[in-house]
Scaffold this motif. Structure first.
Motif, PDB file in Angstrom:
ATOM      1  N   ALA A   2      -2.609   9.674  -4.446  1.00  0.00           N
ATOM      2  CA  ALA A   2      -4.009  10.275  -3.843  1.00  0.00           C
ATOM      3  C   ALA A   2      -4.325  11.677  -4.402  1.00  0.00           C
ATOM      4  O   ALA A   2      -5.376  12.138  -4.840  1.00  0.00           O
ATOM      5  CB  ALA A   2      -4.077  10.377  -2.137  1.00  0.00           C
ATOM      6  N   ILE A   3      -3.561  12.622  -4.419  1.00  0.00           N
ATOM      7  CA  ILE A   3      -3.664  13.929  -4.879  1.00  0.00           C
ATOM      8  C   ILE A   3      -3.755  14.013  -6.318  1.00  0.00           C
ATOM      9  O   ILE A   3      -4.792  14.664  -6.925  1.00  0.00           O
ATOM     10  CB  ILE A   3      -2.484  14.817  -4.471  1.00  0.00           C
ATOM     11  CG1 ILE A   3      -2.317  15.080  -2.943  1.00  0.00           C
ATOM     12  CG2 ILE A   3      -2.354  16.237  -5.119  1.00  0.00           C
ATOM     13  CD1 ILE A   3      -1.369  15.686  -2.450  1.00  0.00           C
ATOM     14  N   ALA A   4      -3.026  13.014  -6.985  1.00  0.00           N
ATOM     15  CA  ALA A   4      -3.546  12.802  -8.630  1.00  0.00           C
ATOM     16  C   ALA A   4      -4.907  12.444  -8.632  1.00  0.00           C
ATOM     17  O   ALA A   4      -5.639  12.968  -9.495  1.00  0.00           O
ATOM     18  CB  ALA A   4      -2.365  12.014  -9.224  1.00  0.00           C
ATOM     19  N   ALA A   5      -5.508  11.620  -8.008  1.00  0.00           N
ATOM     20  CA  ALA A   5      -6.559  11.007  -7.856  1.00  0.00           C
ATOM     21  C   ALA A   5      -7.646  12.287  -7.885  1.00  0.00           C
ATOM     22  O   ALA A   5      -8.685  12.388  -8.480  1.00  0.00           O
ATOM     23  CB  ALA A   5      -6.944   9.852  -7.223  1.00  0.00           C
ATOM     24  N   LEU A   6      -7.345  12.923  -6.645  1.00  0.00           N
ATOM     25  CA  LEU A   6      -8.147  13.883  -6.476  1.00  0.00           C
ATOM     26  C   LEU A   6      -8.319  15.096  -7.635  1.00  0.00           C
ATOM     27  O   LEU A   6      -9.529  15.441  -8.028  1.00  0.00           O
ATOM     28  CB  LEU A   6      -7.761  14.813  -5.159  1.00  0.00           C
ATOM     29  CG  LEU A   6      -8.342  13.822  -4.071  1.00  0.00           C
ATOM     30  CD1 LEU A   6      -7.479  14.655  -2.667  1.00  0.00           C
ATOM     31  CD2 LEU A   6      -9.658  13.873  -3.582  1.00  0.00           C
ATOM     32  N   ALA A   7      -7.209  15.304  -8.216  1.00  0.00           N
ATOM     33  CA  ALA A   7      -7.053  16.325  -9.503  1.00  0.00           C
ATOM     34  C   ALA A   7      -7.650  15.842 -10.460  1.00  0.00           C
ATOM     35  O   ALA A   7      -8.527  16.365 -11.269  1.00  0.00           O
ATOM     36  CB  ALA A   7      -5.655  16.643  -9.585  1.00  0.00           C
ATOM     37  N   ALA A   8      -7.583  14.482 -10.772  1.00  0.00           N
ATOM     38  CA  ALA A   8      -8.449  13.990 -12.000  1.00  0.00           C
ATOM     39  C   ALA A   8      -9.857  13.959 -11.592  1.00  0.00           C
ATOM     40  O   ALA A   8     -10.532  13.960 -12.686  1.00  0.00           O
ATOM     41  CB  ALA A   8      -7.845  12.264 -12.199  1.00  0.00           C
TER      42      ALA A   8
ATOM     43  N   HIS B 182       1.170   8.934   4.077  1.00  0.00           N
ATOM     44  CA  HIS B 182       2.691   8.780   3.710  1.00  0.00           C
ATOM     45  C   HIS B 182       2.875   9.439   2.405  1.00  0.00           C
ATOM     46  O   HIS B 182       1.878   9.451   1.563  1.00  0.00           O
ATOM     47  CB  HIS B 182       2.781   7.224   3.604  1.00  0.00           C
ATOM     48  CG  HIS B 182       2.407   6.430   4.988  1.00  0.00           C
ATOM     49  ND1 HIS B 182       3.440   6.643   6.157  1.00  0.00           N
ATOM     50  CD2 HIS B 182       1.425   6.063   5.655  1.00  0.00           C
ATOM     51  CE1 HIS B 182       2.759   5.924   6.997  1.00  0.00           C
ATOM     52  NE2 HIS B 182       1.631   5.554   6.772  1.00  0.00           N
ATOM     53  N   GLU B 183       3.992   9.812   2.216  1.00  0.00           N
ATOM     54  CA  GLU B 183       4.731  10.491   1.077  1.00  0.00           C
ATOM     55  C   GLU B 183       4.252   9.965  -0.225  1.00  0.00           C
ATOM     56  O   GLU B 183       3.555  10.542  -1.275  1.00  0.00           O
ATOM     57  CB  GLU B 183       5.964  10.905   1.164  1.00  0.00           C
ATOM     58  CG  GLU B 183       6.486  11.815  -0.016  1.00  0.00           C
ATOM     59  CD  GLU B 183       7.979  12.138   0.116  1.00  0.00           C
ATOM     60  OE1 GLU B 183       8.646  12.535  -0.798  1.00  0.00           O
ATOM     61  OE2 GLU B 183       8.453  12.078   1.098  1.00  0.00           O
TER      62      GLU B 183
ATOM     63  N   ASN C 146       0.791  -1.184  -0.042  1.00  0.00           N
ATOM     64  CA  ASN C 146       0.004  -0.067   0.019  1.00  0.00           C
ATOM     65  C   ASN C 146       0.813   1.203  -0.011  1.00  0.00           C
ATOM     66  O   ASN C 146       0.326   2.361  -0.561  1.00  0.00           O
ATOM     67  CB  ASN C 146      -0.874   0.187   1.187  1.00  0.00           C
ATOM     68  CG  ASN C 146      -2.134  -1.042   1.196  1.00  0.00           C
ATOM     69  OD1 ASN C 146      -2.821  -1.155   0.268  1.00  0.00           O
ATOM     70  ND2 ASN C 146      -1.770  -1.938   2.342  1.00  0.00           N
ATOM     71  N   LEU C 147       1.835   1.172   0.530  1.00  0.00           N
ATOM     72  CA  LEU C 147       3.125   2.389   0.741  1.00  0.00           C
ATOM     73  C   LEU C 147       3.490   2.688  -0.662  1.00  0.00           C
ATOM     74  O   LEU C 147       4.193   3.574  -0.713  1.00  0.00           O
ATOM     75  CB  LEU C 147       3.789   2.153   1.721  1.00  0.00           C
ATOM     76  CG  LEU C 147       3.465   2.350   3.270  1.00  0.00           C
ATOM     77  CD1 LEU C 147       4.451   1.947   4.238  1.00  0.00           C
ATOM     78  CD2 LEU C 147       2.679   3.502   3.471  1.00  0.00           C
TER      79      LEU C 147
ATOM     80  N   ALA D 160      -0.194  12.094  13.553  1.00  0.00           N
ATOM     81  CA  ALA D 160       1.315  11.969  13.063  1.00  0.00           C
ATOM     82  C   ALA D 160       1.669  12.564  11.969  1.00  0.00           C
ATOM     83  O   ALA D 160       2.423  13.383  11.877  1.00  0.00           O
ATOM     84  CB  ALA D 160       1.612  10.645  12.989  1.00  0.00           C
ATOM     85  N   ALA D 161       0.455  12.490  10.989  1.00  0.00           N
ATOM     86  CA  ALA D 161       0.714  13.124   9.681  1.00  0.00           C
ATOM     87  C   ALA D 161       0.488  14.775   9.904  1.00  0.00           C
ATOM     88  O   ALA D 161       1.010  15.394   9.089  1.00  0.00           O
ATOM     89  CB  ALA D 161      -0.358  12.694   8.401  1.00  0.00           C
ATOM     90  N   GLY D 162      -0.375  15.190  10.691  1.00  0.00           N
ATOM     91  CA  GLY D 162      -0.594  16.681  10.739  1.00  0.00           C
ATOM     92  C   GLY D 162      -1.531  17.070   9.867  1.00  0.00           C
ATOM     93  O   GLY D 162      -1.823  16.521   8.880  1.00  0.00           O
ATOM     94  N   PRO D 163      -1.969  18.275  10.037  1.00  0.00           N
ATOM     95  CA  PRO D 163      -3.018  18.971   9.118  1.00  0.00           C
ATOM     96  C   PRO D 163      -2.360  19.403   7.755  1.00  0.00           C
ATOM     97  O   PRO D 163      -3.324  19.604   7.014  1.00  0.00           O
ATOM     98  CB  PRO D 163      -3.396  20.330  10.053  1.00  0.00           C
ATOM     99  CG  PRO D 163      -2.202  20.604  10.994  1.00  0.00           C
ATOM    100  CD  PRO D 163      -1.350  19.473  11.091  1.00  0.00           C
ATOM    101  N   ALA D 164      -1.280  19.603   7.521  1.00  0.00           N
ATOM    102  CA  ALA D 164      -0.682  19.992   6.162  1.00  0.00           C
ATOM    103  C   ALA D 164      -1.033  18.821   5.400  1.00  0.00           C
ATOM    104  O   ALA D 164      -1.313  18.875   4.307  1.00  0.00           O
ATOM    105  CB  ALA D 164       0.820  20.314   6.223  1.00  0.00           C
TER     106      ALA D 164
END
Length: 175
Positions: A145-151, A138-139, A111-112, A171-175
């Protein structure tokens, strides 16, 4: 009915329910079950079971667990678009369940390694994207995920995001 693309995690869950308080350093009887899991896979399985046209995009290992998860999901009516990772195993979670609460020990495995090339292209027009929050924690999977959101935005899809679990979110934080 709108089709749904789920982008998320696929795991094998080992669910452990101790019959008494665990004895550190010794044996404790427990009911133990191995079941399909992963937040993304679970959502896809429920949607498929309900008859919703659903595709699951994710990543599994080149192992028996990955093949078993794909077969189980297909049995629920899920179209599996699962990349097979030659280097990482299918994710595995040990869930300790006691007193109505759960503690999860996670090995996210393949998954990572979720990548932008693992996202279906193109996404279906007038559909829906459901994103497992674990992909944002995770990076490397975050880029996918960000690419999927943009698409999804470009294709006019509606979007939902499962926020995942509290401790990894902190742990990931709000950013």
């Amino acid at each position: 009915m709108r089709s749904v693309v789920v982008v998320g995690d696929v795991c094998v869950d080992v669910v452990v329910r101790p019959v008494s308080t665990p004895f550190p350093g010794s044996d404790t009887e427990a009911a133990i079950r191995v079941v399909g899991g992963g937040a993304g896979a679970n959502v896809a399985a429920w949607l498929g079971t309900l008859g919703v046209p659903v595709t699951l995009a994710g990543r599994v290992g080149d192992d028996a667990a990955g093949r078993q998860q794909a077969a189980e999901l297909a049995g629920h009516g899920v179209r599996c678009a699962l990349a097979v990772d030659p280097a990482e195993p299918t994710g595995a979670i040990v869930a300790l369940v006691a007193d109505g609460d759960r503690t999860m020990l996670a090995d996210r495995g393949a998954n990572l390694a979720l990548s932008t090339v693992d996202i279906p292209d193109p996404l279906p027009r007038n559909g829906h994207l459901h994103l497992s929050g674990y992909t944002l924690l995770h990076e490397r999977p975050r880029r996918a995920a960000i690419a999927a959101l943009a698409a999804a935005r470009a294709a006019g899809l509606t979007v939902s995001v499962d926020p995942a679990s509290e401790a990894p979110l902190r742990a990931a934080g709000p950013a």
